[in-house]
Every structure is written in C-alpha cells, then in structure tokens.
Design a protein around this motif. Structure first.
Motif, PDB file in Angstrom:
ATOM      1  N   SER A  70       0.852  -1.184   0.000  1.00  0.00           N
ATOM      2  CA  SER A  70       0.000   0.000   0.000  1.00  0.00           C
ATOM      3  C   SER A  70       0.889   1.236   0.000  1.00  0.00           C
ATOM      4  N   ARG A  71       0.260   2.385  -0.264  1.00  0.00           N
ATOM      5  CA  ARG A  71       1.031   3.623  -0.270  1.00  0.00           C
ATOM      6  C   ARG A  71       0.209   4.740   0.339  1.00  0.00           C
ATOM      7  N   ASP A  72       0.903   5.659   0.975  1.00  0.00           N
ATOM      8  CA  ASP A  72       0.285   6.821   1.608  1.00  0.00           C
ATOM      9  C   ASP A  72       0.938   8.058   1.007  1.00  0.00           C
ATOM     10  N   GLY A  73       0.200   8.772   0.140  1.00  0.00           N
ATOM     11  CA  GLY A  73       0.761   9.930  -0.532  1.00  0.00           C
ATOM     12  C   GLY A  73       1.086  11.067   0.414  1.00  0.00           C
ATOM     13  N   ALA A  74       0.290  11.207   1.454  1.00  0.00           N
ATOM     14  CA  ALA A  74       0.510  12.297   2.404  1.00  0.00           C
ATOM     15  C   ALA A  74       1.821  12.113   3.167  1.00  0.00           C
ATOM     16  N   LYS A  75       2.220  10.849   3.344  1.00  0.00           N
ATOM     17  CA  LYS A  75       3.450  10.563   4.079  1.00  0.00           C
ATOM     18  C   LYS A  75       4.602  10.173   3.157  1.00  0.00           C
ATOM     19  N   ASN A  76       4.354  10.154   1.833  1.00  0.00           N
ATOM     20  CA  ASN A  76       5.390   9.728   0.879  1.00  0.00           C
ATOM     21  C   ASN A  76       5.995   8.388   1.275  1.00  0.00           C
ATOM     22  N   THR A  77       5.132   7.472   1.620  1.00  0.00           N
ATOM     23  CA  THR A  77       5.594   6.189   2.156  1.00  0.00           C
ATOM     24  C   THR A  77       4.838   5.041   1.507  1.00  0.00           C
ATOM     25  N   VAL A  78       5.566   3.968   1.243  1.00  0.00           N
ATOM     26  CA  VAL A  78       4.960   2.726   0.768  1.00  0.00           C
ATOM     27  C   VAL A  78       5.195   1.673   1.839  1.00  0.00           C
ATOM     28  N   TYR A  79       4.206   0.807   2.008  1.00  0.00           N
ATOM     29  CA  TYR A  79       4.256  -0.203   3.044  1.00  0.00           C
ATOM     30  C   TYR A  79       4.175  -1.609   2.441  1.00  0.00           C
ATOM     31  N   LEU A  80       4.679  -2.551   3.197  1.00  0.00           N
ATOM     32  CA  LEU A  80       4.482  -3.961   2.865  1.00  0.00           C
ATOM     33  C   LEU A  80       4.075  -4.674   4.154  1.00  0.00           C
ATOM     34  N   GLN A  81       2.805  -5.009   4.231  1.00  0.00           N
ATOM     35  CA  GLN A  81       2.293  -5.772   5.364  1.00  0.00           C
ATOM     36  C   GLN A  81       2.506  -7.250   5.062  1.00  0.00           C
ATOM     37  N   MET A  82       3.234  -7.922   5.930  1.00  0.00           N
ATOM     38  CA  MET A  82       3.566  -9.335   5.710  1.00  0.00           C
ATOM     39  C   MET A  82       2.962 -10.167   6.835  1.00  0.00           C
ATOM     40  N   ASN A  83       2.053 -11.036   6.479  1.00  0.00           N
ATOM     41  CA  ASN A  83       1.396 -11.920   7.441  1.00  0.00           C
ATOM     42  C   ASN A  83       1.735 -13.375   7.137  1.00  0.00           C
ATOM     43  N   SER A  84       1.487 -14.235   8.099  1.00  0.00           N
ATOM     44  CA  SER A  84       1.733 -15.676   7.937  1.00  0.00           C
ATOM     45  C   SER A  84       3.124 -15.934   7.382  1.00  0.00           C
ATOM     46  N   LEU A  85       4.089 -15.309   7.992  1.00  0.00           N
ATOM     47  CA  LEU A  85       5.452 -15.405   7.473  1.00  0.00           C
ATOM     48  C   LEU A  85       5.996 -16.821   7.578  1.00  0.00           C
ATOM     49  N   LYS A  86       6.810 -17.166   6.582  1.00  0.00           N
ATOM     50  CA  LYS A  86       7.425 -18.478   6.501  1.00  0.00           C
ATOM     51  C   LYS A  86       8.946 -18.319   6.508  1.00  0.00           C
ATOM     52  N   SER A  87       9.631 -19.386   6.814  1.00  0.00           N
ATOM     53  CA  SER A  87      11.094 -19.316   6.841  1.00  0.00           C
ATOM     54  C   SER A  87      11.653 -18.915   5.474  1.00  0.00           C
ATOM     55  N   GLU A  88      10.971 -19.320   4.415  1.00  0.00           N
ATOM     56  CA  GLU A  88      11.452 -18.973   3.070  1.00  0.00           C
ATOM     57  C   GLU A  88      11.260 -17.501   2.724  1.00  0.00           C
ATOM     58  N   ASP A  89      10.603 -16.743   3.596  1.00  0.00           N
ATOM     59  CA  ASP A  89      10.496 -15.298   3.389  1.00  0.00           C
ATOM     60  C   ASP A  89      11.733 -14.569   3.913  1.00  0.00           C
ATOM     61  N   THR A  90      12.620 -15.276   4.555  1.00  0.00           N
ATOM     62  CA  THR A  90      13.845 -14.668   5.069  1.00  0.00           C
ATOM     63  C   THR A  90      14.676 -14.109   3.924  1.00  0.00           C
ATOM     64  N   ALA A  91      15.005 -12.824   4.015  1.00  0.00           N
ATOM     65  CA  ALA A  91      15.749 -12.149   2.952  1.00  0.00           C
ATOM     66  C   ALA A  91      16.000 -10.700   3.363  1.00  0.00           C
ATOM     67  N   VAL A  92      16.805 -10.030   2.562  1.00  0.00           N
ATOM     68  CA  VAL A  92      16.896  -8.580   2.660  1.00  0.00           C
ATOM     69  C   VAL A  92      15.836  -8.017   1.712  1.00  0.00           C
ATOM     70  N   TYR A  93      15.013  -7.127   2.233  1.00  0.00           N
ATOM     71  CA  TYR A  93      13.928  -6.538   1.454  1.00  0.00           C
ATOM     72  C   TYR A  93      14.321  -5.130   1.036  1.00  0.00           C
ATOM     73  N   TYR A  94      14.140  -4.858  -0.258  1.00  0.00           N
ATOM     74  CA  TYR A  94      14.523  -3.577  -0.835  1.00  0.00           C
ATOM     75  C   TYR A  94      13.294  -2.864  -1.404  1.00  0.00           C
ATOM     76  N   CYS A  95      13.282  -1.579  -1.239  1.00  0.00           N
ATOM     77  CA  CYS A  95      12.251  -0.730  -1.825  1.00  0.00           C
ATOM     78  C   CYS A  95      12.807  -0.133  -3.125  1.00  0.00           C
ATOM     79  N   LYS A  96      11.965  -0.064  -4.141  1.00  0.00           N
ATOM     80  CA  LYS A  96      12.370   0.536  -5.405  1.00  0.00           C
ATOM     81  C   LYS A  96      11.305   1.505  -5.884  1.00  0.00           C
ATOM     82  N   GLY A  97      11.767   2.655  -6.369  1.00  0.00           N
ATOM     83  CA  GLY A  97      10.876   3.618  -6.997  1.00  0.00           C
ATOM     84  C   GLY A  97      11.244   3.755  -8.465  1.00  0.00           C
ATOM     85  N   SER A  98      10.236   3.728  -9.324  1.00  0.00           N
ATOM     86  CA  SER A  98      10.502   3.762 -10.762  1.00  0.00           C
ATOM     87  C   SER A  98       9.639   4.794 -11.443  1.00  0.00           C
TER      88      SER A  98
END
Length: 115
Positions: A70-98
C-alpha cells in the motif's frame, strides 16, 4: 536527489507478521511506481509486490494472500504488510521507486523468519 529509506525489518517467528515501510524524499512520490524486492542468500533479487501511481497492485505468486502493498501519498511512504510469514520469506527486502527509465533503490532491511 531521490532517497528511499526502508524500516521495519527484524526477527519474527514463523506465522508472525511484520510491516515494512519505505519513506521517499526528494521527489514527487505520487507519480512513481513503487515496489518491494527481496534477495535471499545465494539467490537473485526477486520482485515481491508493486503498486502503481493509480494503486494497481501485483504480487509474486509466493506471497499472494499473505502480503499487502500500500502507499500513503501524504506521508510519501509505501508499506508492505507481511502476514503468515514463513522461513522462506527470510531475505533482505529492498524498496524501489521507478518512473520512466529511472529506478531508485533503498539500502534494504533484513527480515528473518525463524521456524
């Protein structure tokens, strides 16, 4: 100069939740397509989720139904809500703007899911 700063990573048990944030500065945030990528050790960086300026979203099959971008224009912020996490979700997470031919990356935030 465009800057993207991620936060919210950490250690969580399998089945738990985390919310990542990516704050953008130095640009007109609303016109960018924003995305989250991740890179696990020994693996290529992969797209997790993306959201356009019109809020159209798409997700990797591996996270559909568990993650929400999701994104909030007023805060210039994008979010990633992650639920039911699994061990295979382990990683470095990067944000990209294009926009057009230009891509900007954040520094990454570590997510570790313990089983």
């Amino acid at each position: 100069q465009v800057q993207l700063v991620e936060s919210g990573g950490g250690l969580v048990q399998a089945g738990g939740s985390l919310r990542l944030s990516c704050a953008a500065s130095g640009t007109i945030f609303s016109i960018y397509t924003m995305a989250w990528y991740r890179q696990a050790p020994g693996k290529q960086r992969e797209l997790v989720a993306a959201i356009t300026s019109e809020r159209t979203t798409n997700y990797a099959d591996s996270v559909k139904g568990r993650f929400t971008i999701s994104r909030d224009g007023a805060k210039n912020t994008v979010y990633l809500q992650m639920n039911s996490l699994k061990s295979e979700d382990t990683a470095v997470y990067y944000c990209k703007g294009s926009i057009g031919q230009y891509n900007y990356w954040g520094q990454g935030t570590q997510v570790t899911v313990s089983s």
